[in-house]
Structure formats: C-alpha cells, structure tokens
Write a protein that holds these residues in place. Sequence first.
Motif, short mmCIF file in Angstrom:
data_model
loop_
_atom_site.label_atom_id
_atom_site.label_comp_id
_atom_site.label_asym_id
_atom_site.label_seq_id
_atom_site.Cartn_x
_atom_site.Cartn_y
_atom_site.Cartn_z
N GLY A 48 -7.13 -1.69 0.26
CA GLY A 48 -7.28 -1.13 -1.07
C GLY A 48 -6.12 -1.46 -2.00
N LYS A 72 0.84 -1.21 0.00
CA LYS A 72 0.00 0.00 0.00
C LYS A 72 0.87 1.25 0.00
N VAL A 88 -5.90 -12.07 1.06
CA VAL A 88 -6.88 -11.42 0.17
C VAL A 88 -7.72 -10.42 0.95
N ASP A 89 -8.16 -10.81 2.14
CA ASP A 89 -8.98 -9.91 2.98
C ASP A 89 -8.19 -8.67 3.40
N ALA A 97 -4.51 -3.98 -4.82
CA ALA A 97 -4.85 -5.00 -5.82
C ALA A 97 -4.10 -6.29 -5.49
N CYS A 98 -4.82 -7.41 -5.54
CA CYS A 98 -4.20 -8.67 -5.15
C CYS A 98 -4.77 -9.82 -5.97
N ARG A 125 -7.74 -6.40 0.37
CA ARG A 125 -9.01 -5.73 0.06
C ARG A 125 -9.25 -4.58 1.04
N ALA A 126 -9.05 -4.85 2.33
CA ALA A 126 -9.28 -3.82 3.35
C ALA A 126 -8.34 -2.63 3.18
N GLU A 147 1.01 -3.74 -6.54
CA GLU A 147 0.00 -4.79 -6.46
C GLU A 147 0.64 -6.04 -5.89
#
Length: 145
Positions: free
Chosen positions: A82, A27, A75-76, A84-85, A79-80, A32
């Motif tokens: 922001g 981040k 993945v969670d 890309a994964c 996502r939290a 990514e």
Amino acid sequence: MFKRILLPTDGSELSSRAVLAGVSFAKEVGAELVGMTALPDFKAFTADAEMLESTEDEYLAVSEARANKRLAPLVDAARAAGVACTAMLVRSDDPHEAILRTARDRGCDLIIMASHGRHGLSGVLLGSETQKVLVHSSIPVLVYR
C-alpha cells in the motif's frame, strides 16, 4: 520525517533484498517511493555485446524490457504494502550520477540502496556505485547490506 525515498535497483539479489527493506521502511514512515534503474544509452561503437548485435531501436526495446523486469518486483512489493510508488528507467553510463540526478529532480529526501560488499582491491578497482553515491549525495543515504 521522510516524504519521498529513492530506491535504485540493478536487479541483483542484494538489490532485491534492499528493495523489500526499502518498501517496508517507506510503509513504516508513510513515505512514497521512487524506484529507478539505470541502463546505458545505445552507442554505435561499443564493447557491449548487446549493443553490437542490435539496431538502436532493438537495443532500446530490449533495455526497456530489462528495466521493467528489474522494476517489477519493486512495484509489486509497493502495491502489496500500500505504498505509493513511481518507477522509472534512467539512461546513463554512470549509474551513481543517474541516482543522484533522479533524487534531486524528483525531490527525494532519502536514498536507500544495496551495498554489494566488495572489499579490498576488488572494491577499489571495480568501484562501488554505492560508495560514489555516499560521497557525492547531499541527502541521507541508507545502505542496506
């Protein structure tokens, strides 16, 4: 600086902490993530109890569920945050080779992985996947302790 980071996980507590650090780092630098876990292919003759009691289809289904369980926190967290994964299961008897191959095939420019911190004779005898990646990688490897 870094555009695509490979973040392998084996589902262990140390690996889970490395996942959180890797997501935070991705981040920060705007990269990514490619999350991956490696599990062996099915073999008819093996000492692995999970394979001995399964048909190939059963083993593949169970191992896919295990991989999803390992990859879900990554993945969670991505996502939290922001970030890309992409998450993937790679079938291989040699996790370090799977990590290096995935990094190359997916165009990763950094690998972030945990070190389990084995020292002395146990580290030598058991072998360290992290150590093998460090020795053979052509891209930078950030080791999270």
